[in-house]
Design a protein around this motif. Sequence first.
Motif, PDB file in Angstrom:
ATOM      1  N   GLU A  39      44.060  52.437  44.293  1.00 43.36           N
ATOM      2  CA  GLU A  39      42.583  52.115  45.061  1.00 43.36           C
ATOM      3  C   GLU A  39      41.599  52.334  44.001  1.00 43.36           C
ATOM      4  O   GLU A  39      40.418  51.691  44.151  1.00 43.36           O
ATOM      5  CB  GLU A  39      42.280  53.123  46.159  1.00 43.36           C
ATOM      6  CG  GLU A  39      43.246  52.768  47.511  1.00 43.36           C
ATOM      7  CD  GLU A  39      43.606  53.815  48.445  1.00 43.36           C
ATOM      8  OE1 GLU A  39      42.790  55.019  47.991  1.00 43.36           O
ATOM      9  OE2 GLU A  39      44.058  53.839  49.608  1.00 43.36           O
ATOM     10  N   GLN A  40      41.551  53.057  43.170  1.00 45.78           N
ATOM     11  CA  GLN A  40      40.732  53.764  41.940  1.00 45.78           C
ATOM     12  C   GLN A  40      40.659  52.118  41.011  1.00 45.78           C
ATOM     13  O   GLN A  40      39.644  51.848  40.805  1.00 45.78           O
ATOM     14  CB  GLN A  40      40.893  54.728  41.111  1.00 45.78           C
ATOM     15  CG  GLN A  40      40.952  55.998  41.770  1.00 45.78           C
ATOM     16  CD  GLN A  40      41.267  57.300  41.100  1.00 45.78           C
ATOM     17  OE1 GLN A  40      41.856  57.021  39.876  1.00 45.78           O
ATOM     18  NE2 GLN A  40      41.085  58.374  41.566  1.00 45.78           N
ATOM     19  N   VAL A  41      41.684  51.637  40.631  1.00 44.22           N
ATOM     20  CA  VAL A  41      41.529  50.396  39.843  1.00 44.22           C
ATOM     21  C   VAL A  41      40.774  49.411  40.527  1.00 44.22           C
ATOM     22  O   VAL A  41      40.156  48.574  40.038  1.00 44.22           O
ATOM     23  CB  VAL A  41      42.861  50.034  39.671  1.00 44.22           C
ATOM     24  CG1 VAL A  41      43.161  48.520  38.873  1.00 44.22           C
ATOM     25  CG2 VAL A  41      43.720  50.994  38.507  1.00 44.22           C
ATOM     26  N   GLN A  42      41.292  49.210  42.184  1.00 42.78           N
ATOM     27  CA  GLN A  42      40.598  48.136  42.781  1.00 42.78           C
ATOM     28  C   GLN A  42      38.933  48.423  42.966  1.00 42.78           C
ATOM     29  O   GLN A  42      38.229  47.653  42.698  1.00 42.78           O
ATOM     30  CB  GLN A  42      41.054  48.018  44.158  1.00 42.78           C
ATOM     31  CG  GLN A  42      40.653  46.961  45.072  1.00 42.78           C
ATOM     32  CD  GLN A  42      40.727  45.600  44.864  1.00 42.78           C
ATOM     33  OE1 GLN A  42      41.899  45.276  43.972  1.00 42.78           O
ATOM     34  NE2 GLN A  42      39.750  44.888  44.872  1.00 42.78           N
ATOM     35  N   LEU A  44      37.195  50.065  40.891  1.00 41.53           N
ATOM     36  CA  LEU A  44      36.663  49.927  39.399  1.00 41.53           C
ATOM     37  C   LEU A  44      36.308  48.206  39.167  1.00 41.53           C
ATOM     38  O   LEU A  44      35.436  47.830  38.492  1.00 41.53           O
ATOM     39  CB  LEU A  44      37.572  50.527  38.355  1.00 41.53           C
ATOM     40  CG  LEU A  44      37.359  52.114  38.244  1.00 41.53           C
ATOM     41  CD1 LEU A  44      38.439  52.803  37.156  1.00 41.53           C
ATOM     42  CD2 LEU A  44      35.948  52.397  38.058  1.00 41.53           C
ATOM     43  N   THR A  45      37.620  47.528  39.627  1.00 41.51           N
ATOM     44  CA  THR A  45      37.723  46.028  39.461  1.00 41.51           C
ATOM     45  C   THR A  45      36.500  45.513  40.257  1.00 41.51           C
ATOM     46  O   THR A  45      35.470  44.663  39.564  1.00 41.51           O
ATOM     47  CB  THR A  45      38.889  45.517  39.884  1.00 41.51           C
ATOM     48  OG1 THR A  45      39.938  46.153  39.069  1.00 41.51           O
ATOM     49  CG2 THR A  45      38.948  44.190  39.662  1.00 41.51           C
ATOM     50  N   THR A  46      36.287  45.792  41.365  1.00 41.91           N
ATOM     51  CA  THR A  46      35.176  45.584  42.313  1.00 41.91           C
ATOM     52  C   THR A  46      33.642  45.890  41.563  1.00 41.91           C
ATOM     53  O   THR A  46      32.804  44.937  41.582  1.00 41.91           O
ATOM     54  CB  THR A  46      35.010  45.968  43.771  1.00 41.91           C
ATOM     55  OG1 THR A  46      36.436  45.759  44.409  1.00 41.91           O
ATOM     56  CG2 THR A  46      34.062  45.514  44.556  1.00 41.91           C
ATOM     57  N   GLU A  47      33.690  47.036  41.030  1.00 36.55           N
ATOM     58  CA  GLU A  47      32.346  47.435  40.466  1.00 36.55           C
ATOM     59  C   GLU A  47      32.354  46.708  39.085  1.00 36.55           C
ATOM     60  O   GLU A  47      30.962  46.008  38.713  1.00 36.55           O
ATOM     61  CB  GLU A  47      32.615  49.025  40.156  1.00 36.55           C
ATOM     62  CG  GLU A  47      31.256  49.568  39.679  1.00 36.55           C
ATOM     63  CD  GLU A  47      31.515  51.057  39.334  1.00 36.55           C
ATOM     64  OE1 GLU A  47      30.747  51.511  38.568  1.00 36.55           O
ATOM     65  OE2 GLU A  47      32.056  51.612  39.826  1.00 36.55           O
ATOM     66  N   ARG A  48      33.015  46.381  38.363  1.00 42.55           N
ATOM     67  CA  ARG A  48      32.931  45.519  37.202  1.00 42.55           C
ATOM     68  C   ARG A  48      32.523  44.110  37.546  1.00 42.55           C
ATOM     69  O   ARG A  48      31.817  43.639  36.877  1.00 42.55           O
ATOM     70  CB  ARG A  48      34.280  45.407  36.403  1.00 42.55           C
ATOM     71  CG  ARG A  48      34.137  44.516  35.101  1.00 42.55           C
ATOM     72  CD  ARG A  48      35.596  44.020  34.796  1.00 42.55           C
ATOM     73  NE  ARG A  48      36.154  43.100  35.856  1.00 42.55           N
ATOM     74  CZ  ARG A  48      37.421  42.810  35.779  1.00 42.55           C
ATOM     75  NH1 ARG A  48      38.245  43.122  35.040  1.00 42.55           N
ATOM     76  NH2 ARG A  48      37.699  41.938  36.802  1.00 42.55           N
ATOM     77  N   ASP A  49      33.388  43.558  38.452  1.00 43.63           N
ATOM     78  CA  ASP A  49      32.851  42.124  38.862  1.00 43.63           C
ATOM     79  C   ASP A  49      31.582  42.015  39.650  1.00 43.63           C
ATOM     80  O   ASP A  49      30.845  40.956  39.127  1.00 43.63           O
ATOM     81  CB  ASP A  49      33.810  41.722  40.145  1.00 43.63           C
ATOM     82  CG  ASP A  49      35.374  41.569  39.668  1.00 43.63           C
ATOM     83  OD1 ASP A  49      35.487  41.336  38.488  1.00 43.63           O
ATOM     84  OD2 ASP A  49      36.116  41.164  40.454  1.00 43.63           O
ATOM     85  N   GLN A  50      30.949  42.941  40.157  1.00 41.23           N
ATOM     86  CA  GLN A  50      29.677  43.287  40.624  1.00 41.23           C
ATOM     87  C   GLN A  50      28.625  43.345  39.405  1.00 41.23           C
ATOM     88  O   GLN A  50      27.731  42.651  39.319  1.00 41.23           O
ATOM     89  CB  GLN A  50      29.567  44.228  41.582  1.00 41.23           C
ATOM     90  CG  GLN A  50      30.041  44.054  42.784  1.00 41.23           C
ATOM     91  CD  GLN A  50      29.812  45.496  43.837  1.00 41.23           C
ATOM     92  OE1 GLN A  50      29.588  46.395  43.321  1.00 41.23           O
ATOM     93  NE2 GLN A  50      30.202  45.113  45.133  1.00 41.23           N
TER      94      GLN A  50
END
Length: 194
Positions: A39-42, A44-50
């Motif tokens: 969930e943390q990776v997801q 962080l990935t969402t935050e990175r994509d944004q």
Amino acid sequence: MTNPSPEALQVEIDALRTQNAELLAEAKAAKRQLRDQAEQVQALTTERDQALTQVRELAVGQPVRQMLERISVAPDVLQVMLDKHGYQFAHEDGRIVVRDKDGGIPKIWERGSGGKGEPREVVFTEADLTTMLCEAWAEPSNRSPTANEFGHLIKAPNSLATGGGAGFPWRSGSSSRPRQNPPAAPAPSGLGLR
């Protein structure tokens, strides 16, 4: 070999049950930790994509939108047409580049001396984008089939808007000759109502 007593077997069974319960608890904790990490990776990935989307908007989206507003009478329609024909804008080596549907940088024909044109890569400028979209000096065999589609979306050059007399260089048959006076209105026939 002597058989263990039932009490000894029961103690051994209880010890194995306790050990099994501890191992199951450890497995559940490991699964929970793995799920939390996923969930943390997801997140962080969402935050990175944004963040990447915001950077792309600042580096490419806004400058492209501003450029289209400067060169087009209908920038939103022009953007849709560019997307339809596979043109893309990218930020590479600190500058914005135009890519065609094949991933290459489009070429324009620049009028040289003697009326011959030389091909060169499009640069992200008003003049080059206008020329690319309308193929101002393209040789007939190299004229883009999309030139007519984009031509009606491009604004007149500043010299025409200020009365300089220059025509649309990308429209065939344009000239800088003065307009003729419109025909006179027909004389009333006397048969109509007032």
